[in-house]
Design an enzyme around this catalytic site. Structure first.
Site, PDB file in Angstrom:
ATOM      1  N   GLN A   1       0.849  -1.084  -0.064  1.00  0.00           N
ATOM      2  CA  GLN A   1      -0.064  -0.049   0.165  1.00  0.00           C
ATOM      3  C   GLN A   1       0.917   1.246  -0.157  1.00  0.00           C
ATOM      4  OE1 GLN A   1      -3.587   1.235   2.667  1.00  0.00           O
ATOM      5  NE2 GLN A   1      -1.822   1.630   3.692  1.00  0.00           N
TER       6      GLN A   1
ATOM      7  N   HIS B   1       4.670 -11.974  -2.156  1.00  0.00           N
ATOM      8  CA  HIS B   1       4.534 -10.318  -1.778  1.00  0.00           C
ATOM      9  C   HIS B   1       5.645 -10.180  -0.596  1.00  0.00           C
ATOM     10  CE1 HIS B   1       2.473  -6.582  -1.871  1.00  0.00           C
ATOM     11  NE2 HIS B   1       2.044  -6.740  -0.531  1.00  0.00           N
TER      12      HIS B   1
END
Length: 354
Positions: A214, A335
């Site tokens: 993010q 990730h």
């Protein structure tokens, strides 16, 4: 599509009942040569520039600095200040300002944005850039911070923030760009850059921004908005960035947080077109086109949370006039991306520019 095959009989010995009973395929996205040229024709809203110029102009009606007080961070080699500044709608947003102990001159500066559900945390959690000799600012993402807790988390006081959305933040206000959660967050991100430029500890000619997941998406948005508003940056380093190429991301992966959007539209079947029209105002593969700063991206080619094609969409579209950009590729990582290897790459890359 290739999958790991279980032995005859249908299960892996000793691992029955685990996630390995249904292993995901590791390389699920486009092949490497296709990723390198992937540049999707994303719909750019006709009102995009006007929308963001008006949003930032409204935020600038409030004086940016609210307070900056030194605290006891329990560290001997880093000094920390609890900074409060006016973000979207003038709401008070918290940030840490870390400085190498004893610094007296304006310093090259790195601004960091946090991953989904994270926040600035405790003042000793992340001081790597201050340890490297820079001024370091870490924005506390409004309404989040539950992942690691910390001191004085920043609320999201927007009165309509909780209306008709799936759990999480991805669909909060998704029926209207002016109400969408990331309008507030991206504005907070740019306002921290403006707050930093007002600090005597910061060298305005040497500021870079970075963030992971993010935070990488916020980095792309702030780099684009800084380019749109002629605010100089010497670099932007989005690490495995989230919030890019929404049309592909929400259909190629079922992982959270992108899955929040599908969860919402599974119920509100008639909101599909408006939801994607809203998201197009906040897509890092669109906003990043306004950027003028050099960039260092990273991508994990097995990443189910931020699929590699969505990262490449942002990378390939980044900065219409930017030639100084590169991407670190981690072929066997999800990730987690490069982890400490990417920190090392970022420190070396920033040292060349700061």
């Amino acid at each position: 599509r290739r999958r790991h095959a279980a032995p005859e009989g249908g299960s892996v010995p000793g691992l029955a009942g685990t996630l390995l009973d249904s292993w995901p395929m590791p390389l699920f996205d486009l092949p490497a040569d296709k990723l390198a040229e992937y540049r999707p024709d994303l719909p750019v809203p006709e009102d995009l520039e006007r929308f963001w110029r008006e949003t930032i102009a409204e935020a600038r009606e409030h004086d940016v600095m609210i307070g900056c007080d030194e605290i006891n961070n329990r560290l001997r080699l880093v000094d920390t200040y609890d900074l409060t500044y006016a973000g979207f709608d003038g709401a008070p947003i918290r940030a840490w300002l870390h400085l190498p102990t004893g610094a007296t001159e304006p310093l090259p500066t790195v601004i960091s944005y946090c991953g989904y559900s994270g926040g600035r945390g405790f003042p000793f959690d992340d001081t790597v850039f201050a340890q490297a000799g820079y001024a370091q600012l870490i924005m506390d993402t409004r309404g989040q911070s539950y992942y690691q807790g910390g001191w004085a988390a920043t609320p999201d006081p927007w009165p309509r923030a909780g209306v008709n959305h799936a759990p999480g933040w991805m669909t909060s206000g998704i029926s209207d760009p002016r109400e969408y959660y990331y309008r507030r967050v991206f504005t907070d991100g740019l306002r921290l850059l403006e707050a930093a430029r007002s600090l005597p500890q910061v060298d305005n000619n040497r500021i870079a921004i970075t963030g992971r997941s993010q935070g990488g998406g916020i980095t792309l948005a702030v780099a684009g908005l800084a380019g749109l508003h002629d605010i100089p940056l010497v670099g932007a380093a989005p690490d495995v960035p989230f919030l890019c190429d929404f049309p592909r991301a929400t259909t190629i992966t079922g992982h959270a947080p992108y899955s929040e959007i599908s969860t919402y539209l599974k119920g509100f079947r008639d909101h599909h077109d408006q939801a994607y029209a809203t998201l197009s105002h906040f897509d890092g593969a669109i906003l990043g086109r306004w950027a003028t700063a050099p960039a260092l991206f990273s991508v994990g080619l097995m990443d189910p949370s931020c699929p590699p094609s969505t990262v490449y969409a942002a990378y390939n579209w980044y900065g219409d006039k930017v030639s100084d950009k590169q991407i670190e590729i981690y072929p066997h990582n999800e990730h987690d991306g490069g982890g400490s290897y990417q920190v090392l790459a970022s420190l070396d890359w920033l040292a060349e520019r700061l």
